[in-house]
Design a protein around this motif. Structure first.
Motif, PDB file in Angstrom:
ATOM      1  N   LEU A 180      49.570  42.113  42.971  1.00 27.23           N
ATOM      2  CA  LEU A 180      49.051  40.954  42.243  1.00 27.23           C
ATOM      3  C   LEU A 180      50.078  39.841  42.108  1.00 27.23           C
ATOM      4  O   LEU A 180      49.770  38.755  41.638  1.00 27.23           O
ATOM      5  N   GLN A 181      51.313  40.109  42.537  1.00 24.78           N
ATOM      6  CA  GLN A 181      52.325  39.058  42.527  1.00 24.78           C
ATOM      7  C   GLN A 181      52.317  38.272  43.832  1.00 24.78           C
ATOM      8  O   GLN A 181      53.045  37.291  43.979  1.00 24.78           O
TER       9      GLN A 181
ATOM     10  N   ARG B 132      45.008  53.001  32.944  1.00 24.53           N
ATOM     11  CA  ARG B 132      45.537  51.689  32.587  1.00 24.53           C
ATOM     12  C   ARG B 132      44.464  50.804  31.967  1.00 24.53           C
ATOM     13  O   ARG B 132      44.703  50.093  30.991  1.00 24.53           O
TER      14      ARG B 132
ATOM     15  N   PHE C  56      40.131  45.145  54.981  1.00 30.32           N
ATOM     16  CA  PHE C  56      38.941  44.690  54.268  1.00 30.32           C
ATOM     17  C   PHE C  56      39.017  43.229  53.862  1.00 30.32           C
ATOM     18  O   PHE C  56      40.099  42.669  53.688  1.00 30.32           O
TER      19      PHE C  56
ATOM     20  N   SER D 200      38.408  42.118  50.966  1.00 28.69           N
ATOM     21  CA  SER D 200      39.061  42.006  49.664  1.00 28.69           C
ATOM     22  C   SER D 200      40.360  42.795  49.585  1.00 28.69           C
ATOM     23  O   SER D 200      40.769  43.235  48.514  1.00 28.69           O
TER      24      SER D 200
ATOM     25  N   TYR E 268      54.657  43.831  43.583  1.00 28.45           N
ATOM     26  CA  TYR E 268      53.348  44.412  43.340  1.00 28.45           C
ATOM     27  C   TYR E 268      52.279  43.475  43.901  1.00 28.45           C
ATOM     28  O   TYR E 268      52.441  42.267  43.913  1.00 28.45           O
TER      29      TYR E 268
ATOM     30  N   PRO F 204      45.102  56.761  37.787  1.00 32.72           N
ATOM     31  CA  PRO F 204      46.093  55.862  37.182  1.00 32.72           C
ATOM     32  C   PRO F 204      45.480  54.524  36.779  1.00 32.72           C
ATOM     33  O   PRO F 204      45.837  53.966  35.750  1.00 32.72           O
ATOM     34  N   GLN F 205      44.565  54.026  37.578  1.00 33.67           N
ATOM     35  CA  GLN F 205      43.937  52.754  37.246  1.00 33.67           C
ATOM     36  C   GLN F 205      42.965  52.916  36.081  1.00 33.67           C
ATOM     37  O   GLN F 205      42.877  52.054  35.213  1.00 33.67           O
TER      38      GLN F 205
ATOM     39  N   ARG G 295      46.112  59.888  42.560  1.00 35.66           N
ATOM     40  CA  ARG G 295      47.146  58.904  42.815  1.00 35.66           C
ATOM     41  C   ARG G 295      46.632  57.468  42.730  1.00 35.66           C
ATOM     42  O   ARG G 295      47.378  56.545  42.437  1.00 35.66           O
ATOM     43  N   ILE G 296      45.330  57.292  43.053  1.00 37.79           N
ATOM     44  CA  ILE G 296      44.800  55.931  43.153  1.00 37.79           C
ATOM     45  C   ILE G 296      43.840  55.604  42.004  1.00 37.79           C
ATOM     46  O   ILE G 296      43.994  54.592  41.326  1.00 37.79           O
TER      47      ILE G 296
ATOM     48  N   LEU H 238      53.831  43.811  33.276  1.00 40.02           N
ATOM     49  CA  LEU H 238      54.862  43.543  34.278  1.00 40.02           C
ATOM     50  C   LEU H 238      54.313  43.541  35.693  1.00 40.02           C
ATOM     51  O   LEU H 238      54.884  42.981  36.598  1.00 40.02           O
ATOM     52  N   LYS H 239      53.148  44.225  35.879  1.00 41.81           N
ATOM     53  CA  LYS H 239      52.694  44.398  37.232  1.00 41.81           C
ATOM     54  C   LYS H 239      51.921  43.204  37.767  1.00 41.81           C
ATOM     55  O   LYS H 239      51.457  43.202  38.889  1.00 41.81           O
ATOM     56  N   THR H 240      51.731  42.174  36.938  1.00 43.16           N
ATOM     57  CA  THR H 240      50.999  41.009  37.452  1.00 43.16           C
ATOM     58  C   THR H 240      51.920  39.839  37.718  1.00 43.16           C
ATOM     59  O   THR H 240      52.902  39.693  37.042  1.00 43.16           O
TER      60      THR H 240
ATOM     61  N   PHE I  75      46.335  48.819  46.405  1.00 39.84           N
ATOM     62  CA  PHE I  75      46.335  49.552  45.147  1.00 39.84           C
ATOM     63  C   PHE I  75      47.228  48.796  44.160  1.00 39.84           C
ATOM     64  O   PHE I  75      48.451  48.784  44.316  1.00 39.84           O
ATOM     65  N   PRO I  76      46.635  48.179  43.136  1.00 39.96           N
ATOM     66  CA  PRO I  76      47.406  47.239  42.305  1.00 39.96           C
ATOM     67  C   PRO I  76      48.489  47.884  41.448  1.00 39.96           C
ATOM     68  O   PRO I  76      49.439  47.208  41.053  1.00 39.96           O
ATOM     69  N   HIS I  77      48.359  49.169  41.171  1.00 37.38           N
ATOM     70  CA  HIS I  77      49.336  49.813  40.303  1.00 37.38           C
ATOM     71  C   HIS I  77      50.519  50.350  41.096  1.00 37.38           C
ATOM     72  O   HIS I  77      51.455  50.907  40.526  1.00 37.38           O
TER      73      HIS I  77
ATOM     74  N   ARG J 188      49.787  48.357  55.954  1.00 39.15           N
ATOM     75  CA  ARG J 188      49.403  49.655  55.405  1.00 39.15           C
ATOM     76  C   ARG J 188      48.515  50.423  56.377  1.00 39.15           C
ATOM     77  O   ARG J 188      48.671  51.620  56.583  1.00 39.15           O
TER      78      ARG J 188
ATOM     79  N   ARG K 294      34.944  49.306  43.668  1.00 37.65           N
ATOM     80  CA  ARG K 294      34.527  50.134  44.785  1.00 37.65           C
ATOM     81  C   ARG K 294      35.535  50.063  45.920  1.00 37.65           C
ATOM     82  O   ARG K 294      35.768  51.034  46.634  1.00 37.65           O
ATOM     83  N   GLY K 295      36.134  48.874  46.067  1.00 36.79           N
ATOM     84  CA  GLY K 295      37.098  48.668  47.148  1.00 36.79           C
ATOM     85  C   GLY K 295      38.261  49.644  47.110  1.00 36.79           C
ATOM     86  O   GLY K 295      38.824  49.991  48.151  1.00 36.79           O
ATOM     87  N   GLN K 296      38.618  50.097  45.914  1.00 35.17           N
ATOM     88  CA  GLN K 296      39.722  51.043  45.821  1.00 35.17           C
ATOM     89  C   GLN K 296      39.351  52.357  46.510  1.00 35.17           C
ATOM     90  O   GLN K 296      40.187  52.961  47.186  1.00 35.17           O
TER      91      GLN K 296
ATOM     92  N   ASN L  74      41.864  45.323  49.164  1.00 32.55           N
ATOM     93  CA  ASN L  74      41.849  46.683  48.627  1.00 32.55           C
ATOM     94  C   ASN L  74      43.209  47.345  48.563  1.00 32.55           C
ATOM     95  O   ASN L  74      43.359  48.548  48.794  1.00 32.55           O
TER      96      ASN L  74
ATOM     97  N   GLY M  98      39.392  51.643  50.279  1.00 31.47           N
ATOM     98  CA  GLY M  98      40.751  51.568  50.802  1.00 31.47           C
ATOM     99  C   GLY M  98      41.375  52.947  50.948  1.00 31.47           C
ATOM    100  O   GLY M  98      41.996  53.264  51.958  1.00 31.47           O
ATOM    101  N   ALA M  99      41.193  53.772  49.925  1.00 30.00           N
ATOM    102  CA  ALA M  99      41.761  55.114  49.983  1.00 30.00           C
ATOM    103  C   ALA M  99      41.097  55.956  51.060  1.00 30.00           C
ATOM    104  O   ALA M  99      41.765  56.666  51.811  1.00 30.00           O
TER     105      ALA M  99
END
Lengths: 216, 282
Positions: free
Chosen positions: B169-170, A141, B117, B119, B167, A137-138, A133-134, A214-216, B123-125, B183, A114-116, B121, A119-120
């Motif tokens: 999560l890093q 994935r 926030f 948490s 990113y 894509p998630q 865009r937000i 790679l993104k983590t 955008f992880p991607h 942001r 929900r936070g996404q 929030n 945030g947006a």
């Protein structure tokens, strides 16, 4: 090893792959394009949207694919809508594949916190921009592994289209077995063809999963 | 016993709402909000002046977060008005009467209120840079060069410019929150809303975020901060607002609230939270 026999018949068998790929690709494209908006729609508050979609998914997932295929070819034919084998197959495959992908995308959608959205929204992003865009894509994935696994299943399932005379690999193989009386060689080649086709999808799945790591 | 304390600033209501006095950036008037049968906000009014830092404290369930989310309309208030910088943003005027504002206008005003926030929030991607330039480019229509430069400057400010290609999560929690602050700042908001910005952080990381917030306050940013960090409330906030069960019980400088609270509940809450604060520091 009768190479001449194998080579000659392989060339005939390979002609079936065109239809296998056509049926598979058409199904994947149509089912994905339909399942995405349906998944988004079934996430809303409006019951008028959610219930019909849920009913459809329930039915489509509960009926054997072969029965749906028979219905599209023979059943509709009796009702007056006579379809050629390939269009009937594409229709049937789209009907059940959309339901499968629908569930996969809904899972992906639920996986986006929900936070996404908060945030947006807090940044003032428009709804289309936020989804494109937000959120989407998630969703993709998260849904990618299940999606690709299902895509592989769909490709393998194309073999059932052989029973309504779609001249794909399985159908061609069956005819050749009758003609040559050598099922072992024919089927071995059929195995090979299917494995190669699926390997491309499996390879794609591994590539995508690697890129996402790679993104983590 | 809770007595219905209506803040001094509530307007008894002529038929047509009065604009707030100049210098008031955020004016919340008798905000009412229920979730189902639960009434979370029972008529809360609050004014934040330009450059002021307000700490909003209170027990869980008191409605602090809901009030914040009503301010930028992430939640739609059931009643009351929200004014931003002298403009009525919660309603629009049609045919001489007030009606609830439409999503398009709400969105426009939401972009002028930055929110941070609990948490994060992020955008992880998207990379840190992409996180920061997204809204300035798509909402404010800035060019990529301008947006990227602004992102760099803000990251420099919060001390994370070397993480610009990383990113989310890093990064550590504290770093993610500082990116989240950058942001929000990228939209050049009129007021910054903080919803328990440090509550989800490990204790060692709390300091870096509070430091960033302190810096913002010193630069004159108008801030409304829901927090459990009493040190912050005491050292940085100009005013502290204590909420309980959907109403504002106390309002004033920290010293005043702390040494001379008007309500028993305020006293108990402050005692308990300073106790747990001390326990954490051990």
């Amino acid at each position: 090893m009768d190479w001449e026999f194998l080579a000659h018949n392989f060339r005939i068998l390979i002609r079936g792959t065109g239809n296998t790929l056509l049926l598979g690709a058409a199904t994947l494209v149509l089912a994905t394009l339909l399942a995405l908006p349906l998944a988004a729609a079934s996430n809303t508050q409006r019951r008028a949207l959610r219930w019909p979609i849920a009913a459809y998914a329930w039915a489509a997932r509960g009926i054997p694919e072969l029965i749906i295929l028979f219905f599209c070819f023979y059943g509709l034919g009796q009702l007056g809508l006579r379809l050629e084998p390939m269009p009937a197959a594409i229709l049937a495959f789209t009907i059940f594949s959309t339901a499968y992908f629908l569930e996969i995308f809904r899972g992906g959608l639920r996986g986006v916190g929900r936070g996404q959205y908060d945030g947006a929204a807090a940044l003032g992003l428009s709804y289309p921009r936020m989804m494109l865009r937000i959120i989407l894509p998630q969703v993709l994935r998260i849904a990618a592994p299940a999606y690709l696994t299902m895509a592989i299943s769909v490709l393998k399932l194309t073999s059932i289209a052989s029973v309504v005379a779609v001249t794909e690999v399985t159908h061609t193989a069956n005819k050749m077995i009758v003609a040559t009386q050598r099922p072992f060689e024919i089927l071995s080649m059929a195995f090979l063809i299917y494995v190669v086709m699926n390997s491309i999808l499996i390879g794609l799945q591994m590539l995508i999963e690697k890129r996402l790591k790679l993104k983590t | 016993m809770i007595t219905d304390v209506v803040s001094d600033f509530a307007s008894p209501g002529p038929a047509w709402p009065e604009t707030p006095p100049p210098g008031v950036i955020l004016d919340l008037r008798t905000i009412v909000k229920s979730f189902g049968v639960l009434q979370v906000l029972r008529g809360v009014s609050l004014r934040v002046r330009k450059g002021e830092v307000l700490a909003l404290i209170g027990p869980s369930g008191s409605g602090k977060t809901t009030l914040l989310r009503c301010a930028n309309h992430l939640e739609q208030p059931d009643g009351g008005e929200v004014w931003l910088d002298g403009e009525l943003v919660s309603h629009r005027v049609t045919r001489g009467r007030l009606a609830k504002a439409r999503e398009g206008e709400l969105r426009h005003h939401r972009a002028e209120m930055g929110m941070v926030f609990q948490s994060f929030n992020l955008f992880p991607h998207l990379s840190v840079l992409q996180n920061i330039i997204e809204a300035p480019m798509s909402v404010r229509r800035l060019s990529r060069e301008v947006a990227v430069q602004r992102a760099r400057d803000l990251l420099q400010k919060v001390g994370l410019v070397d993480k610009i290609e990383a990113y989310p999560l890093q990064l550590s929690g504290g770093q993610q929150q500082r990116v989240a602050i950058a942001r929000a700042l990228a939209m050049e908001p009129k007021v910054m809303l903080f919803d328990e910005p440090t509550s989800a952080l490990d204790p060692e990381l709390v300091g870096e975020v509070l430091g960033t917030m302190r810096m913002l306050a010193n630069e004159g940013m108008t801030m409304l901060v829901v927090t459990h960090e009493m040190d912050f409330a005491r050292d940085v906030a100009d005013r502290v607002v204590f909420m309980d069960q959907g109403l504002i019980l106390e309002e004033g400088p920290f010293e005043q609230i702390f040494t001379a609270p008007r309500h028993e509940r305020t006293r108990t809450f402050l005692q308990r939270s300073l106790q747990s604060n001390n326990e954490r520091e051990k």
